[in-house]
Scaffold this active site. Structure first.
Site, PDB file in Angstrom:
ATOM      1  N   TRP A 282       4.677 -52.655  20.145  1.00  0.00           N
ATOM      2  CA  TRP A 282       3.947 -52.945  21.005  1.00  0.00           C
ATOM      3  C   TRP A 282       4.178 -52.882  21.992  1.00  0.00           C
ATOM      4  O   TRP A 282       2.878 -53.396  22.970  1.00  0.00           O
ATOM      5  CB  TRP A 282       2.469 -53.930  20.592  1.00  0.00           C
ATOM      6  CG  TRP A 282       1.616 -53.237  18.922  1.00  0.00           C
ATOM      7  CD1 TRP A 282       0.799 -52.987  19.006  1.00  0.00           C
ATOM      8  CD2 TRP A 282       2.857 -53.385  17.753  1.00  0.00           C
ATOM      9  NE1 TRP A 282       0.390 -53.168  17.470  1.00  0.00           N
ATOM     10  CE2 TRP A 282       1.368 -53.535  16.959  1.00  0.00           C
ATOM     11  CE3 TRP A 282       3.481 -54.073  17.091  1.00  0.00           C
ATOM     12  CZ2 TRP A 282       1.589 -52.851  15.211  1.00  0.00           C
ATOM     13  CZ3 TRP A 282       3.908 -53.858  15.753  1.00  0.00           C
ATOM     14  CH2 TRP A 282       2.604 -53.406  14.713  1.00  0.00           C
TER      15      TRP A 282
ATOM     16  N   CYS B  49      -0.517 -50.354  13.623  1.00  0.00           N
ATOM     17  CA  CYS B  49      -1.577 -50.157  12.468  1.00  0.00           C
ATOM     18  C   CYS B  49      -2.117 -48.814  12.294  1.00  0.00           C
ATOM     19  O   CYS B  49      -1.928 -48.685  10.795  1.00  0.00           O
ATOM     20  CB  CYS B  49      -2.417 -51.100  13.014  1.00  0.00           C
ATOM     21  SG  CYS B  49      -4.104 -50.245  13.987  1.00  0.00           S
TER      22      CYS B  49
ATOM     23  N   HIS C 154      -8.508 -53.005  13.952  1.00  0.00           N
ATOM     24  CA  HIS C 154      -7.733 -52.518  13.594  1.00  0.00           C
ATOM     25  C   HIS C 154      -7.397 -51.655  12.603  1.00  0.00           C
ATOM     26  O   HIS C 154      -8.429 -51.527  11.362  1.00  0.00           O
ATOM     27  CB  HIS C 154      -6.904 -54.498  12.774  1.00  0.00           C
ATOM     28  CG  HIS C 154      -5.680 -54.534  11.960  1.00  0.00           C
ATOM     29  ND1 HIS C 154      -4.686 -53.805  12.107  1.00  0.00           N
ATOM     30  CD2 HIS C 154      -5.396 -55.216  10.605  1.00  0.00           C
ATOM     31  CE1 HIS C 154      -3.847 -54.516  11.453  1.00  0.00           C
ATOM     32  NE2 HIS C 154      -4.699 -54.892  10.293  1.00  0.00           N
TER      33      HIS C 154
ATOM     34  N   ASP D 257      -2.501 -53.888   2.983  1.00  0.00           N
ATOM     35  CA  ASP D 257      -2.253 -54.347   5.198  1.00  0.00           C
ATOM     36  C   ASP D 257      -0.799 -53.781   5.448  1.00  0.00           C
ATOM     37  O   ASP D 257       0.077 -55.021   4.980  1.00  0.00           O
ATOM     38  CB  ASP D 257      -3.480 -55.233   5.904  1.00  0.00           C
ATOM     39  CG  ASP D 257      -3.077 -54.843   7.391  1.00  0.00           C
ATOM     40  OD1 ASP D 257      -2.087 -53.793   7.379  1.00  0.00           O
ATOM     41  OD2 ASP D 257      -3.537 -55.681   8.138  1.00  0.00           O
TER      42      ASP D 257
ATOM     43  N   ASN E  50     -14.730 -61.798   8.754  1.00  0.00           N
ATOM     44  CA  ASN E  50     -15.978 -62.536   9.333  1.00  0.00           C
ATOM     45  C   ASN E  50     -15.415 -63.824  10.033  1.00  0.00           C
ATOM     46  O   ASN E  50     -16.289 -64.719   9.413  1.00  0.00           O
ATOM     47  CB  ASN E  50     -16.254 -62.686   7.813  1.00  0.00           C
ATOM     48  CG  ASN E  50     -18.202 -63.143   7.864  1.00  0.00           C
ATOM     49  OD1 ASN E  50     -18.263 -63.051   8.652  1.00  0.00           O
ATOM     50  ND2 ASN E  50     -18.199 -63.961   6.493  1.00  0.00           N
TER      51      ASN E  50
ATOM     52  N   ASP F 169     -15.794 -66.683  12.397  1.00  0.00           N
ATOM     53  CA  ASP F 169     -16.694 -67.080  13.629  1.00  0.00           C
ATOM     54  C   ASP F 169     -15.398 -67.541  15.150  1.00  0.00           C
ATOM     55  O   ASP F 169     -14.491 -67.956  14.602  1.00  0.00           O
ATOM     56  CB  ASP F 169     -17.457 -68.752  13.827  1.00  0.00           C
ATOM     57  CG  ASP F 169     -18.730 -68.511  12.737  1.00  0.00           C
ATOM     58  OD1 ASP F 169     -18.932 -67.491  12.615  1.00  0.00           O
ATOM     59  OD2 ASP F 169     -19.797 -68.753  12.432  1.00  0.00           O
TER      60      ASP F 169
ATOM     61  N   GLU G 280     -24.815 -59.433   8.005  1.00  0.00           N
ATOM     62  CA  GLU G 280     -24.862 -60.875   9.437  1.00  0.00           C
ATOM     63  C   GLU G 280     -25.682 -61.733   9.846  1.00  0.00           C
ATOM     64  O   GLU G 280     -26.810 -61.510  10.012  1.00  0.00           O
ATOM     65  CB  GLU G 280     -24.342 -60.034  10.454  1.00  0.00           C
ATOM     66  CG  GLU G 280     -22.958 -59.760  10.560  1.00  0.00           C
ATOM     67  CD  GLU G 280     -21.399 -61.104  10.737  1.00  0.00           C
ATOM     68  OE1 GLU G 280     -21.968 -61.650  11.149  1.00  0.00           O
ATOM     69  OE2 GLU G 280     -20.607 -60.104  11.479  1.00  0.00           O
TER      70      GLU G 280
ATOM     71  N   GLU H 258     -24.306 -65.036   3.831  1.00  0.00           N
ATOM     72  CA  GLU H 258     -23.168 -64.526   5.031  1.00  0.00           C
ATOM     73  C   GLU H 258     -22.960 -66.000   5.692  1.00  0.00           C
ATOM     74  O   GLU H 258     -21.343 -66.314   5.643  1.00  0.00           O
ATOM     75  CB  GLU H 258     -23.302 -63.714   5.620  1.00  0.00           C
ATOM     76  CG  GLU H 258     -21.860 -63.291   6.888  1.00  0.00           C
ATOM     77  CD  GLU H 258     -22.565 -63.785   8.352  1.00  0.00           C
ATOM     78  OE1 GLU H 258     -21.116 -64.197   8.821  1.00  0.00           O
ATOM     79  OE2 GLU H 258     -23.082 -64.783   8.861  1.00  0.00           O
TER      80      GLU H 258
ATOM     81  N   TYR I 121      -4.713 -53.420  22.599  1.00  0.00           N
ATOM     82  CA  TYR I 121      -5.425 -52.836  21.001  1.00  0.00           C
ATOM     83  C   TYR I 121      -5.572 -53.760  20.179  1.00  0.00           C
ATOM     84  O   TYR I 121      -6.838 -54.136  19.274  1.00  0.00           O
ATOM     85  CB  TYR I 121      -5.704 -51.825  20.432  1.00  0.00           C
ATOM     86  CG  TYR I 121      -4.414 -51.575  19.252  1.00  0.00           C
ATOM     87  CD1 TYR I 121      -5.104 -51.425  18.109  1.00  0.00           C
ATOM     88  CD2 TYR I 121      -3.361 -51.350  19.555  1.00  0.00           C
ATOM     89  CE1 TYR I 121      -3.828 -52.022  17.180  1.00  0.00           C
ATOM     90  CE2 TYR I 121      -2.439 -51.291  18.740  1.00  0.00           C
ATOM     91  CZ  TYR I 121      -3.035 -51.322  17.316  1.00  0.00           C
ATOM     92  OH  TYR I 121      -1.694 -50.922  16.124  1.00  0.00           O
TER      93      TYR I 121
END
Length: 783
Positions: free
Chosen positions: A334, A370, A429, A452, A492, A494, A541, A546, A615
Site C-alpha cells: 500500500w 484487497c 474493502h 478475508d 456495523n 459506530d 440502519e 440493528e 483507500y
C-alpha cells in the site's frame, strides 16, 4: 501400508498434481518376421495363449513426445478364445487357480467421458480424473482372465499426502460389495465382458479433498500371493456443492452456476456515492490453476487429514493467499511504490498470479491489494468446489483495539490526535463470502460466511480472517468463531468521537451511528448487475434490531460501557454530491448541508479539512483547511458550496485518487458537537473496447481499444494489459508517454479458441493514473 510414502507419477514433487503437459512416454514392442523365439514349455505356451497381456516381451524402445496430451491406455489386443473346456478338466481347474492380475486401468477421465460430465468438472482443461466427493464414479479394468466372484478378491487403495494412514482417512481401502450404500467408500462391479470389468465406486461426502494415487490389489481365495497394479494417473477429489450430504451443498442450480462454475466476475470499488466496477477473470478452470491450488494446499501447514473440513480449508486458504507470515501467494503493498513488481491495479485476472506462484515453487508474487486478494480467493475456492463470491463493503471500518467501535480522538481544540487515531475507515474493502454448513456453531449459523485474505490483523497468530457467519455478524453474536468481532466492526460499528479532558482522560462527545457498512455489493447471479447484500450483514440502519445488535456486540468488546449515555442531537451536517461526482482533472465540487431540527436558532463554526487518502483510510496529508461560520433559524436548512480546484490536488494524489473531507464543530447554544467525514474519489475514464469483425473459433479477429488522457499533463510509462479467457492470453503492450488530453488507439489481433459469450478485458497501468479499465462482451460462434 500405514506410514507408506505416496510416490505420485508424472510429477517431480510428492503429492503435487501432475503438470498439464508432461512428456508422454510410450512403450513399443516390435516383432519382426523370422525373429528367433525362445523355446517355451507346454504350460507357458498355454498360459501365453490364455493371457497375452501378462506375457508381453519387454522392450527398451521408448518414444518420447512433447505434445501436451494425457493418453488413454491403449485398447487391449484381442485375445483368441481358448478351446472349449470339455474334456480337459485339468486345464480348466488350472485356469481357475491362475493368479489374477490387472493389465490396465481406464479412469474414464476425458472431458467427454461420463465421470467428468456427471461430476460437473468437464470445464477443467486436460483429461485428468477430476471428481467430487459424495458421488459415484466409474473405472474400467482389463484383467489377465475373467473375474470370478466365487474365487477371486479385488480391492482398491487410494492414498493422499506424504504419509497416508487409514486412521486419518488419507489411506482409503475400498472393498468390493454387492450393493452400494451412501456415505462410505465402496465399489461394485456393474459390467463384466470377458476379461474386462467396470466398477462403480462410491465416496463419502466427508472425504478428504486433494490428489490421490490409485492402486488395485487382486488375489484368489486359495491363498495365492496378491498382485498389485499402480495406476499411472492420479485422481483429484473436490468438494461437491451438488451433493446434499456435503457441507458445501448449495440448493440452487443458478447459484451453483454463478458461484462455482462462472469463471468471470465483477469486483466493485470506489466510494459509496461513486461505485465503480471492474471485470475480473477468475479462471478457475484455466490450464495450470487446479495444479496451483493443489500446490497451495500442499504448501500449507494443514495436514492432509484436515482437508475434509470445509471450515478448516477456508481458514487455511485465507492465510495462504497472503504472503505476510507464511510465504503465501501474494505480497500486499500500500506504499504506492511498485517498481519491483506489478501495480495492484494492473491485475485483471487470478490466472497469471497463481501460475506464477506455482511455477516459481512458492515465491510470493508482487503486488496486491484487497481486490486482488479477493479475486484470487474466489478463484481458489471455486476451483476446489466451495461456492464463493467477491464482496465489497463501502465505508469499511478497521477496528484495531477490539472496541467494536471506530474511535476518533480530538484534543481540547477539536483537532485530531494523530497518534491515537489508529482506527480507520477504508473507502472500500473487498473480501469474500463462501457457502457452507457450520456444524461447529449453534444451529442457524450455516450459509454465507465472510472470509478475508487481505492481511490486516492477526487471528490466532496468523494474518487471516474467517470464516465468520453472516447470521452471527448481523445479530452481534461476536463471541462465535471465527473473527466475527473484526467483521462486525467493519460493517456495523459506530464512529465515536472522544475529546480530551483538561485534566486527564476522554469524554464521548459525538456518536455517528451510520458511518460504516454501506452498499455492501457483489455481482448478481446470472448477470453483470450489482447486487446489494447489506441486509445479509446488518439490520436496517437505525432499526431497533440493528441497535440491539450494536449494543450486544459492544458488551463483548474492550469498551463495554460505551453506550451507557444517550446524546441529544438537533443539528445535523451532511455532504452531498451531484451526479456521479467529480472527475479526475477537473475541480472537485460538493455541497455541505446543515439542518436545524429544533424550534430555536442555532449557531456554529464548521472546521473543514480535506486530505488525500489511501483507500485503506490512511491519510497521506492535508491539502486545505478552512472555517465555515453557520447561523441557522429555527427548523432552517442551509447549503454551502464546497470547491477544491484541480491545481490544489493535482500533485498530491495517491492510488485510487481518494480524498476525505472532515467537518466538525460545536453548537454554541447547546454545546452539541456536530461532525461528519465524507470520502470521495475522482472518477477516471474507461477504456473503450470495440470488437472488429466476426468472432468465430479458429478465425482471426480484432478489437480496438481507445483511451483519452483526462489530465492536462503527460502520463509517463503507460502500459496496457489485455486478456480474454478463450480469446487470447494475457500480455502487456508498452505504450510509453501519453500527452495531456491525448487519445491512444490500440488494435489487438487474436484468434478465439472457445465458443460462447466471452469477455475481453483491458486495463491501463501508470503511476499518475490508476483504476482505468474496460471490458467488451464478445459472442464467439463455433466454426
Amino acid at each position: 501400508m500405514p506410514g507408506e510414502r505416496l510416490a505420485v507419477r508424472g510429477t517431480s514433487e510428492v503429492g503435487r498434481f501432475p503438470g498439464a503437459a508432461p512428456p508422454t512416454r510410450v512403450e513399443l514392442t516390435i516383432h519382426k518376421d523370422g525373429e528367433k523365439k525362445l523355446e517355451e514349455g507346454g504350460c507357458r505356451r498355454w498360459f501365453k495363449k490364455m493371457c497375452p497381456c501378462c506375457c508381453k516381451r519387454q522392450s527398451n524402445t521408448h518414444d518420447v513426445t512433447d505434445k501436451v496430451e494425457f493418453v488413454k491406455p491403449p485398447a487391449p489386443t484381442p485375445t483368441p478364445e481358448p478351446a472349449k473346456l470339455t474334456v480337459e478338466n485339468g486345464e480348466a481347474k488350472e485356469m481357475e487357480g491362475m493368479k489374477l492380475s490387472v493389465c490396465s486401468v481406464d479412469l474414464l477421465s476425458s472431458k467427454t467421458d461420463q465421470n467428468r460430465k456427471e461430476h460437473h468438472t468437464e470445464l477443467f482443461q486436460g483429461d485428468d480424473m477430476i471428481i467430487r466427493r459424495g458421488q459415484t464414479f466409474q473405472i474400467e479394468m482389463e484383467l489377465n482372465r475373467p473375474f470370478s466372484a466365487d474365487n477371486d478378491k479385488l480391492h482398491l487403495d487410494l492414498k493422499t499426502g506424504p504419509l497416508p494412514l487409514v486412521s486419518k482417512g488419507t489411506h482409503v481401502i475400498i472393498p468390493l460389495v454387492d450393493h452400494l450404500e451412501d456415505d462410505r467408500w465402496e465399489a461394485k462391479i456393474v459390467e463384466q465382458n470377458g476379461n474386462k470389468i467396470k466398477l462403480s465406486v462410491n465416496s463419502p461426502a466427508s472425504a478428504v479433498i486433494g490428489l490421490y494415487g490409485l492402486t488395485v490389489t487382486t488375489s484368489t481365495l486359495k491363498g495365492v500371493a496378491a498382485n498389485t497394479y499402480n495406476s499411472d494417473k492420479n485422481i483429484v477429489m473436490l468438494f461437491n456443492p451438488w451433493c446434499e450430504e456435503d457441507a458445501v451443498f448449495l440448493d440452487d442450480e443458478e447459484e451453483r452456476k454463478e458461484y462455482v462454475l462462472n469463471d468471470i466476475g465483477r469486483i466493485y470499488y470506489g466510494t459509496e456515492k461513486q461505485i465503480g466496477a471492474r471485470t475480473w477473470n477468475f479462471g478457475q478452470f484455466h490450464e495450470g490453476v487446479l495444479e496451483a491450488c493443489m500446490f497451495i494446499l500442499e504448501k500449507s501447514d494443514m495436514p492432509p487429514s484436515g482437508r475434509g473440513d470445509a471450515v478448516n480449508v477456508v481458514r487455511v486458504l485465507s492465510a495462504m493467499i497472503n504472503a505476510q507470515d507464511d510465504f503465501g501467494v501474494l505480497v500486499g503493498n500500500w506504499s504506492g511504490d511498485y517498481s519491483d513488481g506489478v501495480s495492484p491495479s494492473a491485475w485483471s485476472s487470478s490466472v497469471e498470479i497463481l501460475r506464477k506462484y506455482h511455477s516459481s515453487n512458492g515465491t510470493p508474487v508482487s503486488y496486491g491489494q484487497c481486490w486482488v486478494f479477493s479475486g484470487i480467493t474466489t478463484t481458489v475456492l471455486r476451483c476446489l468446489g466451495i461456492p464463493a463470491r467477491s464482496v465489497t463493503n463501502f465505508q469499511s471500518a478497521h477496528d484495531t483495539d477490539v472496541s467494536l467501535t471506530t474511535d476518533v480522538y480530538l484534543d481540547e481544540d477539536m483537532e485530531p490526535i494523530d497518534y491515537l487515531n489508529s482506527d480507520s475507515v477504508w473507502n472500500f474493502h473487498v473480501w469474500n463470502d463462501c457457502w457452507m454448513a457450520r456444524q461447529d456453531l449453534p444451529p442457524g449459523h450455516g450459509g454465507w460466511q465472510a472470509v478475508d485474505s487481505t492481511p490486516q490483523e492477526t487471528s490466532q497468530g496468523t494474518f487471516r480472517c474467517g470464516p465468520a457467519s453472516h447470521n452471527a455478524i448481523r445479530s452481534g453474536q461476536v463471541y462465535l468463531k471465527h473473527d466475527t468481532p473484526f467483521v462486525f466492526a467493519e460493517v456495523n460499528s459506530d464512529k465515536i468521537f472522544w475529546q480530551k479532558n483538561p485534566d486527564a482522560g476522554f469524554t464521548q462527545i459525538h456518536c455517528e451511528k451510520k458511518a460504516v457498512g454501506h452498499h455492501i455489493s457483489t455481482k448478481a447471479v446470472g448477470s453483470d448487475e450489482r447486487a446489494d447484500i447489506t441486509h445479509l450483514y446488518k439490520y436496517q440502519e437505525g432499526s431497533e434490531e440493528e441497535r440491539i445488535a450494536v449494543e450486544t456486540a459492544s458488551r463483548f468488546g474492550s469498551k463495554p460501557d460505551t453506550y451507557s449515555t444517550a446524546l441529544a442531537e438537533d443539528v445535523l451536517v451532511e455532504v452531498k454530491m451531484e451526479g456521479e461526482g467529480p472527475r479526475m482533472g477537473a475541480d472537485a465540487k460538493l455541497s455541505i448541508v446543515v439542518k436545524n431540527l429544533s424550534s430555536q436558532p442555532r449557531q456554529t463554526t464548521l472546521h473543514s479539512q480535506v486530505a488525500v487518502m489511501y483507500y485503506t483510510g490512511v491519510l497521506k496529508g492535508t491539502i486545505r483547511k478552512e472555517q465555515i461560520p453557520v447561523e441557522l433559524l429555527p427548523n432552517e436548512e442551509k447549503t454551502f458550496d464546497w470547491v477544491l480546484p484541480y491545481q490544489q490536488y493535482q500533485n498530491q494524489l495517491v492510488d485510487q485518487a481518494a480524498l476525505m473531507l472532515t467537518l466538525s464543530g460545536r453548537v454554541s447554544e447547546t454545546q452539541q458537537v456536530v461532525a461528519n467525514q465524507t470520502t470521495f474519489r475522482l472518477r477516471t475514464p474507461d477504456l473503450n473496447i470495440t470488437p472488429l469483425g466476426d468472432a468465430i473459433v479458429g478465425k482471426e479477429m480484432a478489437a480496438k481499444i481507445t483511451f483519452t488522457n483526462p489530465l492536462p499533463r503527460m502520463l509517463k510509462g503507460v502500459v496496457f494489459r489485455v486478456e480474454g479467457l478463450g480469446l487470447q492470453k494475457g500480455h502487456e503492450v508498452i505504450v510509453g508517454d501519453v500527452g495531456g488530453h491525448s487519445t491512444v488507439t490500440l488494435t489487438e489481433h487474436f484468434v478465439p479458441t472457445q465458443h460462447g459469450r466471452r469477455k475481453l478485458v483491458a486495463c491501463l497501468d501508470c503511476k499518475q493514473l490508476t483504476q482505468v479499465h474496460g471490458v467488451a462482451d464478445i459472442v464467439v460462434l463455433e466454426n
